[in-house]
Scaffold this motif. Structure first.
Motif, short mmCIF file in Angstrom:
data_model
loop_
_atom_site.label_atom_id
_atom_site.label_comp_id
_atom_site.label_asym_id
_atom_site.label_seq_id
_atom_site.Cartn_x
_atom_site.Cartn_y
_atom_site.Cartn_z
N LYS A 208 0.57 -1.13 0.20
CA LYS A 208 0.05 -0.31 -0.07
C LYS A 208 1.04 1.08 -0.17
O LYS A 208 0.57 2.39 -0.64
CB LYS A 208 -1.12 -0.42 1.16
CG LYS A 208 -1.65 1.09 1.03
CD LYS A 208 -2.35 1.03 2.24
CE LYS A 208 -3.62 0.14 2.69
NZ LYS A 208 -4.74 -0.32 3.71
N VAL A 212 1.35 4.73 -2.63
CA VAL A 212 1.60 5.97 -2.68
C VAL A 212 3.07 6.96 -3.04
O VAL A 212 2.70 7.51 -3.79
CB VAL A 212 1.11 6.43 -1.30
CG1 VAL A 212 1.61 7.74 -1.07
CG2 VAL A 212 -0.20 5.18 -0.49
N TRP A 270 3.50 7.22 3.80
CA TRP A 270 2.62 7.88 5.19
C TRP A 270 2.42 9.18 5.47
O TRP A 270 0.76 9.45 5.12
CB TRP A 270 3.62 7.12 6.01
CG TRP A 270 2.27 6.86 7.51
CD1 TRP A 270 1.23 6.22 7.67
CD2 TRP A 270 1.91 8.06 8.50
NE1 TRP A 270 0.00 6.48 9.18
CE2 TRP A 270 0.68 7.77 9.02
CE3 TRP A 270 2.32 9.62 9.05
CZ2 TRP A 270 0.54 8.32 10.68
CZ3 TRP A 270 2.15 9.83 9.65
CH2 TRP A 270 0.60 9.51 10.35
N GLN A 273 0.58 9.81 1.63
CA GLN A 273 -1.46 9.65 2.09
C GLN A 273 -1.82 10.68 3.27
O GLN A 273 -3.28 10.68 2.46
CB GLN A 273 -0.65 8.08 3.02
CG GLN A 273 -2.05 7.28 2.15
CD GLN A 273 -2.29 5.90 3.28
OE1 GLN A 273 -1.33 6.01 4.13
NE2 GLN A 273 -2.96 4.67 2.66
N THR A 276 -2.36 13.39 1.36
CA THR A 276 -3.74 13.21 0.75
C THR A 276 -5.61 13.14 0.84
O THR A 276 -6.05 13.48 -0.12
CB THR A 276 -3.58 11.87 -0.42
OG1 THR A 276 -1.56 12.79 -0.95
CG2 THR A 276 -4.40 11.73 -1.07
N GLU A 277 -5.21 12.41 1.60
CA GLU A 277 -6.91 12.15 3.01
C GLU A 277 -6.94 13.42 3.13
O GLU A 277 -8.27 13.97 3.19
CB GLU A 277 -6.63 11.68 4.13
CG GLU A 277 -6.12 10.11 3.24
CD GLU A 277 -6.51 9.30 5.02
OE1 GLU A 277 -6.39 9.54 5.62
OE2 GLU A 277 -6.47 7.68 4.53
#
Length: 377
Positions: A208, A212, A270, A273, A276-277
């Protein structure tokens, strides 16, 4: 990057000034807006006039590759040629322009098709694997003929087709062993390190997080990676030996002293990510900030305080080649404290009526011990 300034202005001049041959270059985005796809015929016409007619003739502007994706667009789109006419280009400019043109044209070429054959042979209880490759349709790879060295390094290039076999056929006639030694990977050069920074996802095990990193182009950007390496060299964390980059004792000390997480590329993934959220509205900025503060607090607790108070020395400092500030014959030793450390120590001493230790403004360890002793009292 040195080619860009003149390259952007290359072309035939008109009353409005010089034409630009490529779009904005300082971008690490590898995607194009859907609105750019209808512009392809106009761009192709210009490329034909700029010396790429042979390659344009095999392009199909009706094809639409995955590169045209509005959801992947960042501040800028990928670098592509414009519909402007090219003037005279020097050797470097021509090579760079051709690279950009061929990559753009590849979006309008058919897929590359090949057939792989794999044979697993058991001999003396050992498994041996043979691969064969036959190209069925060259497709977009016609635009990127591999250099001889790369072709030889490709395990599947120019492999003859494997014979037709069926399960159970005996093909192991003789076998022998050879004693050899493995070689460590070669040192990075600036070029190979920049590639590794861009493709840092391959150093991450978590699928995952690897995804990313692939989406965010790894560590740094196209415009900053070379600068990051230069900064590490200026601060004596890296040095050069010929074309190779070598870590210095100072750089090795730094990595040994900082928390392991800070040197892990998965942390970059991380954080990307999380950002991005936030960008997509799935996480509130306040929640992200709280999460970041919590992570930082846990990281600081995990730091080996004793290890971090040890002054780091560069090669020159260790050899006594760095002279600390002061009179001739003055203190020699570890790195000096930062200006902020000195100012804070002086402020603390003034507020609490303390005497500053000798060499507090010359020796990192002395200043650090003073701060550690009194800052919490």
């Amino acid at each position: 990057m040195k080619v860009y300034p003149s390259f952007l202005k290359a072309g035939n001049s008109n009353r409005n000034g010089s034409h630009k041959l490529i779009t904005y270059p300082r971008t690490d985005c590898r995607y194009l807006a859907a609105a750019q796809h209808p512009e392809a015929p106009t761009v192709m016409q210009a490329l034909s006039q700029n010396g790429f007619a042979k390659w344009v003739s095999s392009a199909n502007t009706q094809l639409k590759s995955r590169a045209f994706n509005d959801k992947k667009i960042t501040a800028h789109t990928a670098i592509i040629p414009t519909a402007n006419s090219a003037g005279r280009l020097n050797r470097d400019e021509a090579a760079l322009y051709a690279m950009i043109v061929h990559t753009y044209l590849a979006q309008f070429y058919p897929d590359h098709h090949y057939q792989m054959t794999r044979i697993e042979t058991v001999c003396q209880s050992e498994l041996f694997i043979s691969n064969g490759k036959q190209v069925q349709q060259i497709g977009w790879k016609a635009l990127f003929p591999a250099p001889v060295k790369e072709a030889k390094a490709d395990n599947h290039s120019d492999e003859p087709p494997l014979p037709a076999l069926k399960k159970g056929d005996v093909i192991c006639i003789d076998a022998k062993t050879e004693a050899k030694q493995t070689r460590p990977p070669p040192p990075y050069t600036e070029g190979s390190l920049i590639k590794a920074m861009a493709n840092v996802a391959r150093f991450v095990d978590d699928e995952k997080l690897r995804k990313v990193l692939r989406e965010h182009q790894g560590i740094g950007t196209e415009a900053t990676r070379a600068g990051i390496i230069e900064t590490l060299k200026k601060r004596h964390f890296l040095t050069t030996s010929g074309k190779s980059l070598i870590s210095t004792p100072l750089g090795q000390q730094l990595i040994a002293q900082i928390p392991e997480q800070l040197g892990n590329p998965a942390i970059t993934a991380w954080w990307e990510q999380q950002l991005t959220e936030v960008e997509q509205g799935r996480v509130e900025p306040e929640a992200f900030e709280a999460r970041a503060v919590n992570w930082l607090n846990r990281l600081l607790v995990a730091v080996d305080a004793v290890q971090m108070t040890q002054p780091m020395q560069s090669d020159k400092a260790a050899n006594g080649q760095y002279r600390k500030r002061g009179k001739k014959g003055g203190h020699r030793g570890g790195n000096p404290p930062t200006a902020k450390m000195i100012a804070f120590a002086e402020k603390l001493a003034n507020e609490k009526g303390l005497s500053l230790p000798k060499k507090y403004n010359h020796d990192f360890a002395v200043c650090k011990r003073f701060l550690d002793q009194y800052v919490k009292q």
